[in-house]
Design an enzyme around this catalytic site. Structure first.
Site, mmCIF file in Angstrom:
data_model
loop_
_atom_site.group_PDB
_atom_site.id
_atom_site.type_symbol
_atom_site.label_atom_id
_atom_site.label_comp_id
_atom_site.label_asym_id
_atom_site.label_seq_id
_atom_site.Cartn_x
_atom_site.Cartn_y
_atom_site.Cartn_z
ATOM 1 C CB THR A 1 -0.987 0.065 0.728
ATOM 2 O OG1 THR A 1 -2.185 0.829 1.214
ATOM 3 C CG2 THR A 1 -0.485 0.210 2.288
ATOM 4 N N GLY B 1 -9.421 12.987 -10.713
ATOM 5 C CA GLY B 1 -7.462 12.673 -10.477
ATOM 6 C C GLY B 1 -7.124 11.975 -11.161
ATOM 7 C CG ASP C 1 -5.455 -0.876 -5.812
ATOM 8 O OD1 ASP C 1 -6.181 -1.529 -5.138
ATOM 9 O OD2 ASP C 1 -4.649 -0.361 -5.752
ATOM 10 C CE LYS D 1 -1.895 0.521 -3.771
ATOM 11 N NZ LYS D 1 -3.113 1.138 -4.590
ATOM 12 C CB ALA E 1 -5.814 6.193 -6.152
ATOM 13 C CG LEU F 1 -11.696 5.278 -6.461
ATOM 14 C CD1 LEU F 1 -9.531 5.432 -7.049
ATOM 15 C CD2 LEU F 1 -12.470 4.452 -6.701
HETATM 16 P P1 ATR Z 1 -3.334 8.868 -5.017
HETATM 17 O O1 ATR Z 1 -1.792 7.462 -4.838
HETATM 18 O O2 ATR Z 1 -4.040 8.624 -3.987
HETATM 19 O O3 ATR Z 1 -3.678 8.668 -6.142
HETATM 20 P P2 ATR Z 1 -1.437 10.487 -5.591
HETATM 21 O O4 ATR Z 1 -0.816 10.170 -6.755
HETATM 22 O O5 ATR Z 1 -0.619 11.773 -5.039
HETATM 23 O O6 ATR Z 1 -1.352 9.613 -4.637
HETATM 24 O O7 ATR Z 1 -2.392 11.662 -6.488
HETATM 25 C C1 ATR Z 1 -3.324 11.992 -5.541
HETATM 26 C C2 ATR Z 1 -4.394 13.057 -6.607
HETATM 27 O O8 ATR Z 1 -5.352 13.805 -5.820
HETATM 28 C C3 ATR Z 1 -3.993 14.367 -7.792
HETATM 29 O O9 ATR Z 1 -4.779 14.083 -8.458
HETATM 30 C C4 ATR Z 1 -3.728 15.227 -7.129
HETATM 31 O O10 ATR Z 1 -4.096 16.261 -8.391
HETATM 32 P P3 ATR Z 1 -2.193 17.156 -8.509
HETATM 33 O O11 ATR Z 1 -2.672 15.925 -9.528
HETATM 34 O O12 ATR Z 1 -3.297 18.463 -8.679
HETATM 35 O O13 ATR Z 1 -2.296 17.206 -7.298
HETATM 36 C C5 ATR Z 1 -5.368 14.918 -6.797
HETATM 37 N N1 ATR Z 1 -5.978 16.082 -5.093
HETATM 38 C C6 ATR Z 1 -4.895 15.572 -4.098
HETATM 39 N N2 ATR Z 1 -5.202 17.437 -3.382
HETATM 40 C C7 ATR Z 1 -6.456 17.767 -3.845
HETATM 41 C C8 ATR Z 1 -7.532 18.122 -3.739
HETATM 42 N N3 ATR Z 1 -7.496 19.088 -2.391
HETATM 43 N N4 ATR Z 1 -8.178 18.796 -4.939
HETATM 44 C C9 ATR Z 1 -7.999 18.756 -5.605
HETATM 45 N N5 ATR Z 1 -7.647 17.371 -6.276
HETATM 46 C C10 ATR Z 1 -6.564 16.828 -5.599
#
Ligand code: ATR
Length: 274
Positions: A65, A130, A105, A69, A134, A218
């Site tokens: 996790t 996003g 996943d 990953k 994920a 998710l």
């Molecule tokens: P994960 O493995 O959980 O997907 P990650 O790879 O760091 O974690 O990705 C986080 C995602 O959440 C990204 O799409 C991020 O947007 P950015 O690419 O612009 O950073 C998004 N995200 C995080 N905080 C956010 C917020 N407050 N509002 C909108 N999107 C958010």
């Protein structure tokens, strides 16, 4: 003579909150499989060493996790097609042919949607919020269900566009910003952002959820997540969190390791009860 019980674990940082030991222990009891499953806290940068040590001690398989990953993807000798495409591995199986890496996943999400919630994805207009790990992990299994289209919207629009290109050979998939969603409508909105960690929801225009449409987060939590609450406010037919996906991805891992499908419904119910 002592019998050595097959060992499995989840590695992460943090990992104490992980429900995986509980889920796999319930699966093992239900299917009569003799195994032990624990959570192992691994320091950042130490994943490969920790996984190697677990393997050397006779470990049979791992769940992986946040934040490992991608390290697990590099660590695996053989990747399933879906893990290769996701660029991330959440399940490792230590076998005679080497270390096999898979990503359960996306299949877990799709199974939860289709089987547990009884909703077909074929022909649906899907909005994926996003463009991080994920989102990447669920795109291939989602596109395999033949939706009408998948639109990826992200705060950093370049990442949404890049992800859309990476998966464009698998179906109709495009990327955009949240603002560009104005005037568009979707049957299913999936939240794969980390905004929920701050109890927030991405800035979505009014009316983006079609009548009769539904929402899937998710993330999951004891209380309804910010995105699940947002879905209710928008009048979603269903607005659900990712607890079912968590149990389904675990079931896919369990099957990969043990060749037996556990029943997920009683385990989902047990976790819901707390
Ligand atoms: P994960 O493995 O959980 O997907 P990650 O790879 O760091 O974690 O990705 C986080 C995602 O959440 C990204 O799409 C991020 O947007 P950015 O690419 O612009 O950073 C998004 N995200 C995080 N905080 C956010 C917020 N407050 N509002 C909108 N999107 C958010």
């Amino acid at each position: 003579m002592t019998t050595v019980i097959d060992q499995y674990a989840v590695m992460g940082h943090p990992v104490a909150h992980s429900q995986s030991p509980r889920i796999h222990t319930l699966f093992a009891a239900q299917t009569g499989q003799a195994l032990e499953y624990r959570a192992i806290l691994v320091e950042p940068g130490e994943f490969a060493a920790a996984a190697r040590a677990f393997y050397a001690a006779g470990g049979k398989g791992l769940n992986v996790t946040v934040p490992f990953k991608q390290d697990a993807w590099v660590f695996a000798d053989i990747l399933s097609a879906r893990a290769e495409r996701a660029g991330a591995v959440n399940t490792l199986r230590f076998g005679p042919g080497g270390v096999q890496g898979d990503n359960t996943d996306g299949p877990g999400l799709v199974r939860d949607v289709l089987v547990n919630h009884g909703v077909s994805l074929a022909g649906q207009r899907i909005l994926l919020l996003g463009a991080g790990g994920a989102a990447r992990g669920v795109l291939q299994p989602l596109l395999a269900e033949r939706p009408a289209l998948v639109v990826i919207a992200n705060r950093t629009v370049e990442k949404a566009l890049g992800l859309a290109v990476r998966f464009s050979d698998l179906g109709r998939v495009t990327g955009c910003s949240f603002a560009e969603l104005a005037g568009r409508q979707f049957d299913l909105i999936i939240n794969a952002t980390a905004a929920g960690l701050e109890d927030a929801v991405p800035p979505l225009p009014e009316g983006v959820l079609a009548a009769g449409g539904w929402c899937y987060d998710l993330m999951y939590g004891r209380e309804p997540t910010a995105f699940v609450r947002w879905g209710w406010e928008q009048g979603a037919a269903q607005s659900v969190d990712g607890l079912g996906m968590l149990v389904e991805q675990a079931a896919e891992s369990f099957y990969l390791w043990r060749g037996v499908w556990p029943e997920t419904a009683p385990v989902i119910a047990a976790l819901r009860e707390g």
